[in-house]
Design a protein around this motif. Structure first.
Motif, PDB file in Angstrom:
ATOM      1  N   GLY A  35       0.804  -1.211   0.000  1.00  0.00           N
ATOM      2  CA  GLY A  35       0.000   0.000   0.000  1.00  0.00           C
ATOM      3  C   GLY A  35       0.834   1.256   0.000  1.00  0.00           C
ATOM      4  N   LYS A  36       0.118   2.375   0.005  1.00  0.00           N
ATOM      5  CA  LYS A  36       0.744   3.689  -0.012  1.00  0.00           C
ATOM      6  C   LYS A  36       0.990   4.161   1.417  1.00  0.00           C
ATOM      7  N   VAL A  37       2.200   4.613   1.686  1.00  0.00           N
ATOM      8  CA  VAL A  37       2.554   5.139   3.000  1.00  0.00           C
ATOM      9  C   VAL A  37       1.862   6.489   3.172  1.00  0.00           C
ATOM     10  N   ILE A  38       1.114   6.627   4.271  1.00  0.00           N
ATOM     11  CA  ILE A  38       0.480   7.913   4.556  1.00  0.00           C
ATOM     12  C   ILE A  38       1.187   8.637   5.699  1.00  0.00           C
ATOM     13  N   ALA A  39       1.975   7.908   6.469  1.00  0.00           N
ATOM     14  CA  ALA A  39       2.783   8.519   7.533  1.00  0.00           C
ATOM     15  C   ALA A  39       3.876   7.528   7.891  1.00  0.00           C
ATOM     16  N   SER A  40       4.997   8.045   8.358  1.00  0.00           N
ATOM     17  CA  SER A  40       6.077   7.163   8.781  1.00  0.00           C
ATOM     18  C   SER A  40       6.865   7.830   9.889  1.00  0.00           C
ATOM     19  N   GLY A  41       7.526   7.006  10.666  1.00  0.00           N
ATOM     20  CA  GLY A  41       8.385   7.504  11.732  1.00  0.00           C
ATOM     21  C   GLY A  41       9.641   6.665  11.776  1.00  0.00           C
ATOM     22  N   LEU A  51       0.021   2.736   6.483  1.00  0.00           N
ATOM     23  CA  LEU A  51      -0.230   2.615   5.059  1.00  0.00           C
ATOM     24  C   LEU A  51      -1.665   2.244   4.785  1.00  0.00           C
ATOM     25  N   GLU A  52      -2.106   2.639   3.605  1.00  0.00           N
ATOM     26  CA  GLU A  52      -3.437   2.282   3.136  1.00  0.00           C
ATOM     27  C   GLU A  52      -3.303   1.021   2.301  1.00  0.00           C
ATOM     28  N   ALA A  53      -3.955  -0.049   2.769  1.00  0.00           N
ATOM     29  CA  ALA A  53      -3.912  -1.324   2.057  1.00  0.00           C
ATOM     30  C   ALA A  53      -5.185  -2.102   2.374  1.00  0.00           C
ATOM     31  N   ASP A  54      -5.692  -2.809   1.418  1.00  0.00           N
ATOM     32  CA  ASP A  54      -6.899  -3.637   1.602  1.00  0.00           C
ATOM     33  C   ASP A  54      -8.076  -2.837   2.153  1.00  0.00           C
ATOM     34  N   GLY A  55      -8.186  -1.570   1.759  1.00  0.00           N
ATOM     35  CA  GLY A  55      -9.297  -0.749   2.185  1.00  0.00           C
ATOM     36  C   GLY A  55      -9.232  -0.271   3.628  1.00  0.00           C
ATOM     37  N   VAL A  86       4.805  -4.832   3.122  1.00  0.00           N
ATOM     38  CA  VAL A  86       5.235  -5.220   4.452  1.00  0.00           C
ATOM     39  C   VAL A  86       4.735  -6.629   4.738  1.00  0.00           C
ATOM     40  N   VAL A  87       5.629  -7.478   5.229  1.00  0.00           N
ATOM     41  CA  VAL A  87       5.274  -8.840   5.621  1.00  0.00           C
ATOM     42  C   VAL A  87       5.513  -8.944   7.120  1.00  0.00           C
ATOM     43  N   GLY A  88       4.520  -9.441   7.847  1.00  0.00           N
ATOM     44  CA  GLY A  88       4.681  -9.543   9.290  1.00  0.00           C
ATOM     45  C   GLY A  88       3.518 -10.247   9.946  1.00  0.00           C
ATOM     46  N   TYR A  89       3.398  -9.999  11.247  1.00  0.00           N
ATOM     47  CA  TYR A  89       2.417 -10.692  12.077  1.00  0.00           C
ATOM     48  C   TYR A  89       1.394  -9.717  12.644  1.00  0.00           C
ATOM     49  N   PRO A  90       0.110 -10.104  12.653  1.00  0.00           N
ATOM     50  CA  PRO A  90      -0.937  -9.207  13.166  1.00  0.00           C
ATOM     51  C   PRO A  90      -0.896  -9.101  14.693  1.00  0.00           C
ATOM     52  N   ASN A  91      -1.308  -7.945  15.179  1.00  0.00           N
ATOM     53  CA  ASN A  91      -1.475  -7.747  16.616  1.00  0.00           C
ATOM     54  C   ASN A  91      -2.719  -8.517  17.046  1.00  0.00           C
ATOM     55  N   ARG A  92      -2.641  -9.158  18.193  1.00  0.00           N
ATOM     56  CA  ARG A  92      -3.763  -9.965  18.693  1.00  0.00           C
ATOM     57  C   ARG A  92      -4.965  -9.107  19.107  1.00  0.00           C
ATOM     58  N   GLU A  93      -4.719  -7.873  19.535  1.00  0.00           N
ATOM     59  CA  GLU A  93      -5.783  -7.019  20.072  1.00  0.00           C
ATOM     60  C   GLU A  93      -6.145  -5.853  19.155  1.00  0.00           C
ATOM     61  N   LYS A  94      -5.203  -5.398  18.343  1.00  0.00           N
ATOM     62  CA  LYS A  94      -5.421  -4.237  17.477  1.00  0.00           C
ATOM     63  C   LYS A  94      -5.523  -4.729  16.037  1.00  0.00           C
ATOM     64  N   PRO A  95      -6.719  -4.744  15.476  1.00  0.00           N
ATOM     65  CA  PRO A  95      -6.941  -5.401  14.180  1.00  0.00           C
ATOM     66  C   PRO A  95      -6.235  -4.763  12.984  1.00  0.00           C
ATOM     67  N   THR A  96      -5.720  -3.552  13.097  1.00  0.00           N
ATOM     68  CA  THR A  96      -5.030  -2.926  11.964  1.00  0.00           C
ATOM     69  C   THR A  96      -3.575  -2.599  12.307  1.00  0.00           C
ATOM     70  N   GLU A  97      -2.987  -3.384  13.206  1.00  0.00           N
ATOM     71  CA  GLU A  97      -1.568  -3.210  13.527  1.00  0.00           C
ATOM     72  C   GLU A  97      -0.841  -4.520  13.300  1.00  0.00           C
ATOM     73  N   MET A  98       0.396  -4.402  12.836  1.00  0.00           N
ATOM     74  CA  MET A  98       1.223  -5.581  12.617  1.00  0.00           C
ATOM     75  C   MET A  98       2.660  -5.296  12.995  1.00  0.00           C
ATOM     76  N   ARG A  99       3.400  -6.344  13.290  1.00  0.00           N
ATOM     77  CA  ARG A  99       4.839  -6.275  13.516  1.00  0.00           C
ATOM     78  C   ARG A  99       5.505  -6.712  12.226  1.00  0.00           C
ATOM     79  N   ALA A 100       6.281  -5.841  11.630  1.00  0.00           N
ATOM     80  CA  ALA A 100       6.898  -6.139  10.331  1.00  0.00           C
ATOM     81  C   ALA A 100       8.148  -6.996  10.494  1.00  0.00           C
ATOM     82  N   GLU A 101       8.228  -8.038   9.706  1.00  0.00           N
ATOM     83  CA  GLU A 101       9.424  -8.877   9.633  1.00  0.00           C
ATOM     84  C   GLU A 101      10.321  -8.435   8.482  1.00  0.00           C
TER      85      GLU A 101
END
Length: 113
Positions: A35-41, A51-55, A86-101
């Protein structure tokens, strides 16, 4: 022991105690988002991209800046407007957060862990 020594030792230990583990992410499920990066740190303790991805708008927690730089991911590679995968693992509690590998940006794939 004297009080200044104890205070100094405790203050040095705080960053280690404050750092979280990765158990909040489900490593049995892998996400791949492009997706497209809308903010980064690019800050400590971990960088991130939104990023905006999958709606949806996703937050991907990245590696520490020093690791990203050492592995060739420059801050401008993840600037807003860039397209990344980005390829990674989803957060168990936050449905739109992931840890990037790993992240692919500017045609280059960087392993983050």
């Amino acid at each position: 022991m004297n009080r200044p020594f104890i205070t100094a030792a405790f203050s040095l230990a705080l960053p280690a105690m404050a750092h979280h583990g990765w158990s909040e992410y489900d490593s049995s499920k892998t996400l791949t988002l492009t997706g497209k990066v809308i903010a980064s740190g690019y800050e400590h303790p971990h960088g991130h991209v939104r990023l905006e991805a999958d709606g949806k708008t996703w937050t991907a927690v990245l590696a520490p800046p020093s690791r990203m730089e050492n592995r060739g991911l420059a801050p401008d590679a993840i600037k807003p407007g860039s397209t990344v995968t980005v390829v990674g693992y989803p957060n168990r509690e936050k449905p739109t957060e992931m840890r990037a590998e790993r992240i692919t940006a500017g045609g280059k794939t960087i392993e983050l862990r």
